[in-house]
Motif scaffolding. Sequence first.
Motif, PDB file in Angstrom:
ATOM      1  N   PRO A  48     -48.157 -20.670 -26.039  1.00 52.33           N
ATOM      2  CA  PRO A  48     -46.834 -20.531 -26.489  1.00 52.33           C
ATOM      3  C   PRO A  48     -45.937 -19.507 -25.589  1.00 52.33           C
ATOM      4  CG  PRO A  48     -48.726 -20.171 -28.220  1.00 52.33           C
ATOM      5  CD  PRO A  48     -49.436 -20.260 -26.710  1.00 52.33           C
ATOM      6  N   GLY A  49     -44.601 -19.931 -25.699  1.00 52.33           N
ATOM      7  CA  GLY A  49     -43.807 -19.222 -24.923  1.00 52.33           C
ATOM      8  C   GLY A  49     -43.730 -17.679 -25.182  1.00 52.33           C
ATOM      9  N   GLY A  50     -43.699 -16.684 -24.018  1.00 50.54           N
ATOM     10  CA  GLY A  50     -43.731 -15.408 -24.497  1.00 50.54           C
ATOM     11  C   GLY A  50     -45.031 -14.739 -24.494  1.00 50.54           C
ATOM     12  N   GLU A  51     -46.204 -15.781 -24.647  1.00 48.29           N
ATOM     13  CA  GLU A  51     -47.547 -15.367 -24.743  1.00 48.29           C
ATOM     14  C   GLU A  51     -48.307 -14.906 -23.177  1.00 48.29           C
ATOM     15  OE1 GLU A  51     -49.818 -13.857 -26.608  1.00 48.29           O
ATOM     16  OE2 GLU A  51     -49.021 -14.769 -28.142  1.00 48.29           O
ATOM     17  N   SER A  52     -49.259 -14.133 -23.174  1.00 48.40           N
ATOM     18  CA  SER A  52     -49.950 -13.517 -21.917  1.00 48.40           C
ATOM     19  C   SER A  52     -51.335 -14.044 -22.118  1.00 48.40           C
ATOM     20  CB  SER A  52     -49.538 -12.167 -21.815  1.00 48.40           C
ATOM     21  OG  SER A  52     -49.919 -11.405 -22.646  1.00 48.40           O
ATOM     22  N   GLY A  70     -45.971 -27.590 -14.881  1.00 48.62           N
ATOM     23  CA  GLY A  70     -45.269 -26.358 -15.235  1.00 48.62           C
ATOM     24  C   GLY A  70     -45.669 -25.197 -14.359  1.00 48.62           C
ATOM     25  N   PHE A  72     -46.381 -20.643 -14.168  1.00 49.21           N
ATOM     26  CA  PHE A  72     -46.734 -19.278 -14.859  1.00 49.21           C
ATOM     27  C   PHE A  72     -46.630 -18.239 -13.650  1.00 49.21           C
ATOM     28  CE2 PHE A  72     -50.290 -21.906 -14.249  1.00 49.21           C
ATOM     29  CZ  PHE A  72     -51.101 -21.030 -13.403  1.00 49.21           C
ATOM     30  N   ASP A 105     -48.665 -14.329 -17.464  1.00 45.52           N
ATOM     31  CA  ASP A 105     -47.609 -14.808 -18.318  1.00 45.52           C
ATOM     32  C   ASP A 105     -46.373 -15.476 -17.984  1.00 45.52           C
ATOM     33  OD1 ASP A 105     -46.298 -13.261 -16.594  1.00 45.52           O
ATOM     34  OD2 ASP A 105     -45.983 -11.361 -17.749  1.00 45.52           O
ATOM     35  N   ASP A 106     -45.618 -15.608 -18.656  1.00 43.83           N
ATOM     36  CA  ASP A 106     -44.027 -16.263 -18.407  1.00 43.83           C
ATOM     37  C   ASP A 106     -44.554 -17.772 -18.325  1.00 43.83           C
ATOM     38  OD1 ASP A 106     -41.457 -16.242 -17.957  1.00 43.83           O
ATOM     39  OD2 ASP A 106     -41.577 -15.559 -15.957  1.00 43.83           O
ATOM     40  N   PHE A 107     -45.420 -18.396 -19.122  1.00 43.09           N
ATOM     41  CA  PHE A 107     -45.707 -19.820 -19.003  1.00 43.09           C
ATOM     42  C   PHE A 107     -44.619 -20.655 -19.571  1.00 43.09           C
ATOM     43  CE2 PHE A 107     -49.887 -17.715 -19.336  1.00 43.09           C
ATOM     44  CZ  PHE A 107     -50.670 -18.646 -18.859  1.00 43.09           C
ATOM     45  N   SER A 108     -44.258 -21.661 -18.870  1.00 41.52           N
ATOM     46  CA  SER A 108     -43.172 -22.654 -19.079  1.00 41.52           C
ATOM     47  C   SER A 108     -43.845 -23.614 -20.188  1.00 41.52           C
ATOM     48  CB  SER A 108     -42.898 -23.336 -17.662  1.00 41.52           C
ATOM     49  OG  SER A 108     -43.809 -24.219 -17.411  1.00 41.52           O
ATOM     50  N   SER A 109     -42.953 -24.281 -20.757  1.00 38.12           N
ATOM     51  CA  SER A 109     -43.544 -25.327 -21.792  1.00 38.12           C
ATOM     52  C   SER A 109     -44.145 -26.334 -21.046  1.00 38.12           C
ATOM     53  CB  SER A 109     -42.276 -25.704 -22.564  1.00 38.12           C
ATOM     54  OG  SER A 109     -42.145 -27.003 -22.545  1.00 38.12           O
TER      55      SER A 109
END
Length: 146
Positions: A48-52, A70, A72, A105-109
């Motif tokens: 999920p967005g915002g997750e690390s 994507g 991250f 972190d900072d995973f894109s969708s």
Amino acid sequence: MAKYNVYDCSMIELSKHHSDRKGNISVVQNGDTIPFNVKRVYYLYDVPGGESRGAHAHRELSQLIVAVSGSFRVTLDDGNVKRSFVLNRPYQALYVKPGIWRDLDDFSSGAVCLVLASDVYKVEDYIRDYQEFLAFRQVEMTDNTD
Ligand code: TYD
């Protein structure tokens, strides 16, 4: 175990076979692309967005991390210096040596984080407590420059 720092960890360019009509293939091959044999493959997805993720170090494991889809960010930490890498190309891999703390972190969708590992899953190889990691860096690893 040798003491590696974040500057021993680097981006590796993977081979890319391009076809105008049919797209691309990138290859990682034991004994060729990387200096360890791959014993395990796993991948993170639907983060999920915002997750690390991550927030651990490995005592002996080496890994190659690839954003096969994507993007991250991977932040490496040797207890002294932190270094961040944005992974966003399926033909590039981050080589993470043993004894390095990592945060993702900072995973894109739609991001898919592929990890190629030098060993099977061993719970005892993990260090998940940061203070324990710092102690491990000081006590259990010997200086690589010897
Ligand atoms: P974990 O290492 O905590 O994920 P991350 O550090 O990327 O956030 O792993 C999450 C769960 O998956 C944990 O219960 C252990 C399990 N797991 C395995 O069983 N085998 C594996 O190879 C990996 C990487 C994880």
